[in-house]
Design a protein around this motif. Structure first.
Motif, PDB file in Angstrom:
ATOM      1  N   LEU A 145      28.621   2.789  23.766  1.00 47.77           N
ATOM      2  CA  LEU A 145      27.716   1.728  23.325  1.00 47.77           C
ATOM      3  C   LEU A 145      27.334   1.808  21.851  1.00 47.77           C
ATOM      4  N   LEU A 146      27.330   2.989  21.276  1.00 50.59           N
ATOM      5  CA  LEU A 146      26.926   3.126  19.874  1.00 50.59           C
ATOM      6  C   LEU A 146      27.776   2.282  18.915  1.00 50.59           C
ATOM      7  N   PRO A 147      29.121   2.208  19.075  1.00 53.12           N
ATOM      8  CA  PRO A 147      29.893   1.368  18.152  1.00 53.12           C
ATOM      9  C   PRO A 147      29.484  -0.100  18.187  1.00 53.12           C
ATOM     10  N   LEU A 148      29.066  -0.582  19.355  1.00 57.38           N
ATOM     11  CA  LEU A 148      28.642  -1.976  19.462  1.00 57.38           C
ATOM     12  C   LEU A 148      27.287  -2.179  18.802  1.00 57.38           C
ATOM     13  N   PHE A 149      26.340  -1.304  19.096  1.00 60.39           N
ATOM     14  CA  PHE A 149      25.016  -1.422  18.470  1.00 60.39           C
ATOM     15  C   PHE A 149      25.088  -1.147  16.966  1.00 60.39           C
ATOM     16  N   GLY A 150      26.027  -0.315  16.538  1.00 64.69           N
ATOM     17  CA  GLY A 150      26.195  -0.018  15.115  1.00 64.69           C
ATOM     18  C   GLY A 150      27.017  -1.040  14.361  1.00 64.69           C
ATOM     19  N   GLN A 151      27.367  -2.150  15.000  1.00 70.12           N
ATOM     20  CA  GLN A 151      28.106  -3.266  14.402  1.00 70.12           C
ATOM     21  C   GLN A 151      29.461  -2.843  13.830  1.00 70.12           C
ATOM     22  N   THR A 152      30.114  -1.883  14.482  1.00 66.76           N
ATOM     23  CA  THR A 152      31.418  -1.412  14.019  1.00 66.76           C
ATOM     24  C   THR A 152      32.458  -2.523  14.024  1.00 66.76           C
ATOM     25  N   LEU A 191      35.457  -7.401  12.323  1.00 68.17           N
ATOM     26  CA  LEU A 191      36.885  -7.160  12.587  1.00 68.17           C
ATOM     27  C   LEU A 191      37.399  -8.249  13.514  1.00 68.17           C
ATOM     28  N   SER A 192      37.580  -9.438  12.972  1.00 66.87           N
ATOM     29  CA  SER A 192      37.973 -10.589  13.804  1.00 66.87           C
ATOM     30  C   SER A 192      39.374 -10.441  14.384  1.00 66.87           C
ATOM     31  N   SER A 193      40.179  -9.515  13.842  1.00 65.54           N
ATOM     32  CA  SER A 193      41.518  -9.293  14.399  1.00 65.54           C
ATOM     33  C   SER A 193      41.457  -8.611  15.761  1.00 65.54           C
ATOM     34  N   LEU A 194      40.353  -7.907  16.039  1.00 69.20           N
ATOM     35  CA  LEU A 194      40.154  -7.298  17.356  1.00 69.20           C
ATOM     36  C   LEU A 194      39.260  -8.232  18.161  1.00 69.20           C
ATOM     37  N   LEU A 239      32.470  -9.473  21.585  1.00 69.36           N
ATOM     38  CA  LEU A 239      31.414  -8.730  22.276  1.00 69.36           C
ATOM     39  C   LEU A 239      30.342  -8.283  21.296  1.00 69.36           C
ATOM     40  N   SER A 240      30.760  -7.853  20.102  1.00 70.44           N
ATOM     41  CA  SER A 240      29.802  -7.430  19.091  1.00 70.44           C
ATOM     42  C   SER A 240      28.908  -8.592  18.664  1.00 70.44           C
ATOM     43  N   LYS A 241      29.496  -9.778  18.505  1.00 68.63           N
ATOM     44  CA  LYS A 241      28.710 -10.952  18.122  1.00 68.63           C
ATOM     45  C   LYS A 241      27.723 -11.359  19.214  1.00 68.63           C
ATOM     46  N   VAL A 281      22.313 -10.964  22.060  1.00 65.45           N
ATOM     47  CA  VAL A 281      21.762 -11.807  23.127  1.00 65.45           C
ATOM     48  C   VAL A 281      21.937 -11.140  24.491  1.00 65.45           C
ATOM     49  N   ILE A 282      23.122 -10.556  24.706  1.00 61.14           N
ATOM     50  CA  ILE A 282      23.414  -9.919  25.999  1.00 61.14           C
ATOM     51  C   ILE A 282      22.450  -8.769  26.267  1.00 61.14           C
ATOM     52  N   SER A 283      22.124  -8.004  25.228  1.00 63.67           N
ATOM     53  CA  SER A 283      21.297  -6.818  25.402  1.00 63.67           C
ATOM     54  C   SER A 283      19.804  -7.125  25.396  1.00 63.67           C
ATOM     55  N   LEU A 284      19.438  -8.359  25.091  1.00 65.57           N
ATOM     56  CA  LEU A 284      18.022  -8.693  24.947  1.00 65.57           C
ATOM     57  C   LEU A 284      17.195  -8.450  26.204  1.00 65.57           C
ATOM     58  N   PRO A 285      17.722  -8.726  27.424  1.00 64.62           N
ATOM     59  CA  PRO A 285      16.921  -8.453  28.632  1.00 64.62           C
ATOM     60  C   PRO A 285      16.494  -6.990  28.767  1.00 64.62           C
ATOM     61  N   ALA A 286      17.212  -6.073  28.091  1.00 62.29           N
ATOM     62  CA  ALA A 286      16.833  -4.661  28.164  1.00 62.29           C
ATOM     63  C   ALA A 286      15.445  -4.418  27.592  1.00 62.29           C
ATOM     64  N   VAL A 287      14.951  -5.365  26.795  1.00 63.79           N
ATOM     65  CA  VAL A 287      13.627  -5.218  26.188  1.00 63.79           C
ATOM     66  C   VAL A 287      12.546  -5.091  27.265  1.00 63.79           C
ATOM     67  N   LEU A 288      12.807  -5.640  28.445  1.00 70.00           N
ATOM     68  CA  LEU A 288      11.827  -5.540  29.535  1.00 70.00           C
ATOM     69  C   LEU A 288      11.528  -4.083  29.868  1.00 70.00           C
ATOM     70  N   ARG A 289      12.469  -3.198  29.552  1.00 65.07           N
ATOM     71  CA  ARG A 289      12.283  -1.769  29.820  1.00 65.07           C
ATOM     72  C   ARG A 289      11.117  -1.193  29.021  1.00 65.07           C
ATOM     73  N   LEU A 290      10.746  -1.867  27.932  1.00 70.87           N
ATOM     74  CA  LEU A 290       9.668  -1.363  27.079  1.00 70.87           C
ATOM     75  C   LEU A 290       8.292  -1.779  27.580  1.00 70.87           C
TER      76      LEU A 290
END
Length: 428
Positions: free
Chosen positions: A30-37, A41-44, A50-52, A56-65
């Motif tokens: 998960l770190l490469p995605l959160f780190g905007q690796t 890189l539009s060729s991948l 997924l990075s873009k 939004v996808i990870s936003l529901p995790a905020v409920l954990r806080l």
């Protein structure tokens, strides 16, 4: 979720027990995605998409806080994000006649700021130790360096593109710097700063070799001039701060000569060149057009004028009838879009991490946390070449780690004179 144990009487986050592989694998995934690796890189295509979408996808995790007291820096980040999202969007309605819902899509690049909350939620779920976080960053740094070296060795010359569509950045490109591979160096640079700290304080040749390899890959394969400037700036600043008074005097005398020699040879000699091949003329005209559009209206300078969304039928190039990218004029581009107030908010987003690290370091001595601090300094040093709005998720992840260590380490209520030495944990 398995929780780290500790026999030292400290909070589990400071445990020096062997890394739990389940936690490590989650971090490596998960770190490469959160780190905007993969963010540019539009060729991948799958990883790029997924990075873009991840903010939004990870936003529901905020409920954990929700069940936790407010974390440090939360209020500033929420207010900053709201201002940077809304003010330029309204400004674009006025100055570029965009609809509000269209203009707000232009600020999608700021969504990774929210990684502070979603990544913090991930950390609270995984409960990694500081050593496990360190392992994740270092392993990713080593992997990316290895991949770049292998690609540099095996990729044929005809894969390197000399021309490409405006706004696209091919993975393999060729320009006045020669063949180069475009790659996010977030993890390799943190690895470099980590190794430099260990090499300096432990006098360990292995860590010094790590510094040399990471710097050589940046210099000879990635070939990004701003990266080289930022790296040298951080290393010189740290060396000056850590040196004895007499050594500082020697550094003051030798550093300018060394830098002058380095930036007078090869492609680095074009850093401050005004030659047309460096794009200086294009940036100069862009600066003139931007300042002319801002004019003498203090409201435009103070609050910005927004920008034209990529979802609109026209773009800034069509509007100004010239090659016009705000990222090319860095801080002036930020002032153009967000105003002086917005630029200060973005600057304070970086500075808050630096200031909070000073507070954290008063309680915890750790080389990995220090390398994250070094990266925040690096971002500010290269901001004259690359605006920090391009990859705000990098800073957001670092701030989330600082907040997590502070809270998980129970430092809110720790005695003011207490200090945890976690500077030499077991290294992977």
């Amino acid at each position: 979720m398995e929780t780290a144990s500790t026999t030292t009487g400290l909070a589990p986050v400071f445990s020096r027990e062997p890394a739990r592989w389940r936690v490590t694998w989650w971090l490596l995934a998960l770190l490469p995605l959160f780190g905007q690796t993969f963010h540019y890189l539009s060729s991948l295509v799958p990883l790029w998409a997924l990075s873009k979408a991840l903010p939004v996808i990870s936003l529901p995790a905020v409920l954990r806080l929700g069940g936790h007291p407010r974390f440090p820096m939360t209020r500033q980040i929420l207010i900053s994000f709201a201002w940077l999202l809304l003010v330029p969007s309204f400004a674009a309605v006025i100055y570029f006649h965009e609809s509000f819902f269209t203009s707000i899509t232009a600020q999608v690049k700021l969504l990774p700021i929210l990684y502070f909350f979603s990544f913090l939620a991930l950390l609270l779920t995984l409960k990694p130790t500081l050593g496990e976080l360190e392992r994740g960053f270092i392993v990713l740094g080593v992997v990316i360096l290895a991949v770049l070296i292998v690609l540099w060795a095996v990729v044929p010359s005809d894969w390197y593109q000399e021309s490409y569509v405006i706004g696209q950045s091919p993975f393999f490109s060729s320009d006045n710097r020669g063949h180069r591979i475009r790659m996010s160096m977030y993890f390799p640079l943190i690895l470099l700063f980590f190794c430099f700290r260990r090499a300096w304080f432990e006098r360990h040749a292995g860590y010094l070799l790590g510094v040399v390899i990471a710097f050589a890959v940046t210099l000879l394969i990635v070939k990004t001039r701003a990266m080289v400037i930022g790296i040298m700036g951080v290393l010189i600043i740290n060396a000056f701060v850590w040196s004895r008074p007499l050594a500082r005097l020697g550094l003051l005398l030798c550093a300018p000569l060394a830098l002058a020699a380095m930036f007078s040879a090869g492609y680095l000699a074009t850093v401050f060149s005004t030659d047309a091949s460096t794009g200086f003329d294009t940036r100069r005209v862009t600066i003139l057009l931007a300042t002319k559009f801002l004019g003498s209206d203090p409201m435009r300078w103070l609050f910005g004028v927004g920008t034209i969304s990529s979802t609109s039928k026209d773009n800034l190039i069509d509007y100004f009838h010239h090659f016009f990218f705000l990222a090319d004029i860095t801080w002036l581009g930020i002032v153009f879009e967000y105003g002086v107030l917005g630029a200060l908010i973005i600057l304070c987003f970086q500075l808050r991490g630096i200031v909070f690290y000073r507070r954290l370091r008063a309680r915890v001595e750790d080389d990995f946390l220090g390398s994250l601090y070094d990266y925040l300094v690096y971002i500010l040093l290269i901001s004259a070449f690359y605006p920090p709005t391009l990859t705000p998720g990098e800073t957001a992840v670092i701030l989330a780690i600082f907040a997590y260590v502070w809270r998980a380490g129970e430092l809110d209520h720790a005695p003011t004179d207490s200090r945890i030495d976690h500077a030499t944990p077991e290294t992977p």
